[in-house]
Design a protein around this motif. Structure first.
Motif, PDB file in Angstrom:
ATOM      1  N   SER A  58      11.399   5.496  -0.427  1.00 38.96           N
ATOM      2  CA  SER A  58      10.315   6.474  -0.447  1.00 38.96           C
ATOM      3  C   SER A  58      10.089   7.038  -1.852  1.00 38.96           C
ATOM      4  O   SER A  58       9.174   7.825  -2.068  1.00 38.96           O
ATOM      5  CB  SER A  58      10.621   7.608   0.534  1.00 38.96           C
ATOM      6  N   MET A 105       0.839  -1.166   0.000  1.00 38.38           N
ATOM      7  CA  MET A 105       0.000   0.000   0.000  1.00 38.38           C
ATOM      8  C   MET A 105       0.893   1.241   0.000  1.00 38.38           C
ATOM      9  O   MET A 105       1.979   1.217   0.562  1.00 38.38           O
ATOM     10  CB  MET A 105      -0.894   0.009   1.233  1.00 38.38           C
ATOM     11  N   ALA A 106       0.425   2.300  -0.639  1.00 41.01           N
ATOM     12  CA  ALA A 106       1.219   3.527  -0.693  1.00 41.01           C
ATOM     13  C   ALA A 106       0.313   4.744  -0.769  1.00 41.01           C
ATOM     14  O   ALA A 106      -0.697   4.740  -1.476  1.00 41.01           O
ATOM     15  CB  ALA A 106       2.150   3.513  -1.894  1.00 41.01           C
ATOM     16  N   GLU A 107       0.684   5.762  -0.030  1.00 40.87           N
ATOM     17  CA  GLU A 107       0.057   7.069  -0.146  1.00 40.87           C
ATOM     18  C   GLU A 107       0.768   7.786  -1.294  1.00 40.87           C
ATOM     19  O   GLU A 107       1.994   7.742  -1.392  1.00 40.87           O
ATOM     20  CB  GLU A 107       0.248   7.876   1.142  1.00 40.87           C
ATOM     21  N   VAL A 108       0.020   8.453  -2.163  1.00 37.18           N
ATOM     22  CA  VAL A 108       0.630   9.158  -3.290  1.00 37.18           C
ATOM     23  C   VAL A 108       1.282  10.434  -2.771  1.00 37.18           C
ATOM     24  O   VAL A 108       0.634  11.264  -2.131  1.00 37.18           O
ATOM     25  CB  VAL A 108      -0.409   9.500  -4.375  1.00 37.18           C
ATOM     26  N   ASP A 109       2.569  10.594  -3.058  1.00 40.73           N
ATOM     27  CA  ASP A 109       3.309  11.794  -2.698  1.00 40.73           C
ATOM     28  C   ASP A 109       2.668  12.994  -3.404  1.00 40.73           C
ATOM     29  O   ASP A 109       2.267  12.897  -4.567  1.00 40.73           O
ATOM     30  CB  ASP A 109       4.772  11.617  -3.126  1.00 40.73           C
ATOM     31  N   ARG A 131       1.584  13.347  -7.325  1.00 43.69           N
ATOM     32  CA  ARG A 131       0.189  13.586  -7.710  1.00 43.69           C
ATOM     33  C   ARG A 131       0.084  14.822  -8.613  1.00 43.69           C
ATOM     34  O   ARG A 131      -0.667  14.836  -9.586  1.00 43.69           O
ATOM     35  CB  ARG A 131      -0.696  13.757  -6.483  1.00 43.69           C
ATOM     36  N   GLN A 175       8.806   7.357  -5.518  1.00 42.57           N
ATOM     37  CA  GLN A 175       7.661   6.937  -6.316  1.00 42.57           C
ATOM     38  C   GLN A 175       7.843   7.472  -7.726  1.00 42.57           C
ATOM     39  O   GLN A 175       8.447   8.512  -7.929  1.00 42.57           O
ATOM     40  CB  GLN A 175       6.355   7.494  -5.734  1.00 42.57           C
ATOM     41  N   ASP A 190      -7.478   5.194  -1.473  1.00 39.15           N
ATOM     42  CA  ASP A 190      -6.458   5.971  -0.780  1.00 39.15           C
ATOM     43  C   ASP A 190      -6.236   5.324   0.584  1.00 39.15           C
ATOM     44  O   ASP A 190      -7.131   5.371   1.422  1.00 39.15           O
ATOM     45  CB  ASP A 190      -6.911   7.417  -0.617  1.00 39.15           C
ATOM     46  N   PRO A 191      -5.138   4.683   0.819  1.00 39.71           N
ATOM     47  CA  PRO A 191      -3.955   4.593  -0.034  1.00 39.71           C
ATOM     48  C   PRO A 191      -4.173   3.618  -1.197  1.00 39.71           C
ATOM     49  O   PRO A 191      -5.141   2.868  -1.205  1.00 39.71           O
ATOM     50  CB  PRO A 191      -2.875   4.073   0.921  1.00 39.71           C
ATOM     51  N   LEU A 192      -3.239   3.671  -2.155  1.00 43.12           N
ATOM     52  CA  LEU A 192      -3.289   2.759  -3.292  1.00 43.12           C
ATOM     53  C   LEU A 192      -2.693   1.412  -2.893  1.00 43.12           C
ATOM     54  O   LEU A 192      -1.758   1.349  -2.103  1.00 43.12           O
ATOM     55  CB  LEU A 192      -2.507   3.336  -4.469  1.00 43.12           C
ATOM     56  N   GLN A 193      -3.236   0.359  -3.476  1.00 38.04           N
ATOM     57  CA  GLN A 193      -2.740  -0.980  -3.173  1.00 38.04           C
ATOM     58  C   GLN A 193      -2.174  -1.611  -4.436  1.00 38.04           C
ATOM     59  O   GLN A 193      -2.763  -1.502  -5.508  1.00 38.04           O
ATOM     60  CB  GLN A 193      -3.863  -1.851  -2.617  1.00 38.04           C
TER      61      GLN A 193
END
Length: 131
Positions: free
Chosen positions: A67, A1-5, A9, A69, A28-31
């Motif tokens: 970290s 899973m990741a939160e979009v920086d 974005r 992306q 949100d977050p993306l998987q």
């Protein structure tokens, strides 16, 4: 899973699309779209891609332990006429399967054919799909 920086974005928002409406991920977050097997490169659908014919989608990519992306505008095998009969265009060489490989191909084919007929005949959907 990741939160979009936020910076990623902002860059993604500048990617144009040949379609009048850009579809963004509602998650949100993306998987990551690959099943839970050990792997370190991840990708998740972010929004409609910048190309048509073949259609593409923009994916957020990241690696475990970093970290960093990045974005990739990739042809998605789900846009192909036989999506389950071709190799995955996103996770080539990964040990798992994309989540859409678990879709019932007969139901997908029947729904696609019904949608094509509805469009060709200029009808609107009178009922909602059971899925």
């Amino acid at each position: 899973m990741a939160e979009v920086d936020d910076d990623v974005r902002a860059v993604a928002a500048k990617i144009s699309s040949p379609w009048s409406r850009i579809e963004w991920s509602s998650f949100d977050p993306l998987q990551c779209l690959i099943e839970d097997v050990p792997h370190d490169h991840h990708a998740a659908f972010l929004h409609t891609g910048a190309r048509a014919g073949p259609d593409s989608d923009v994916y957020l990519c990241w690696c475990d332990g970093s970290s960093t992306q990045w974005l990739e505008d990739l042809e998605c095998c789900m846009h192909r006429p036989d999506p389950l009969g071709t190799g995955c265009t996103i996770f080539t060489g990964h040990p798992g399967r994309c989540d859409w490989q678990y879709i019932d191909p007969e139901q997908v084919a029947a729904q696609a054919q019904a949608d094509q007929l509805i469009k060709a005949w200029g009808l609107s959907r009178l009922f909602k799909s059971p899925d």
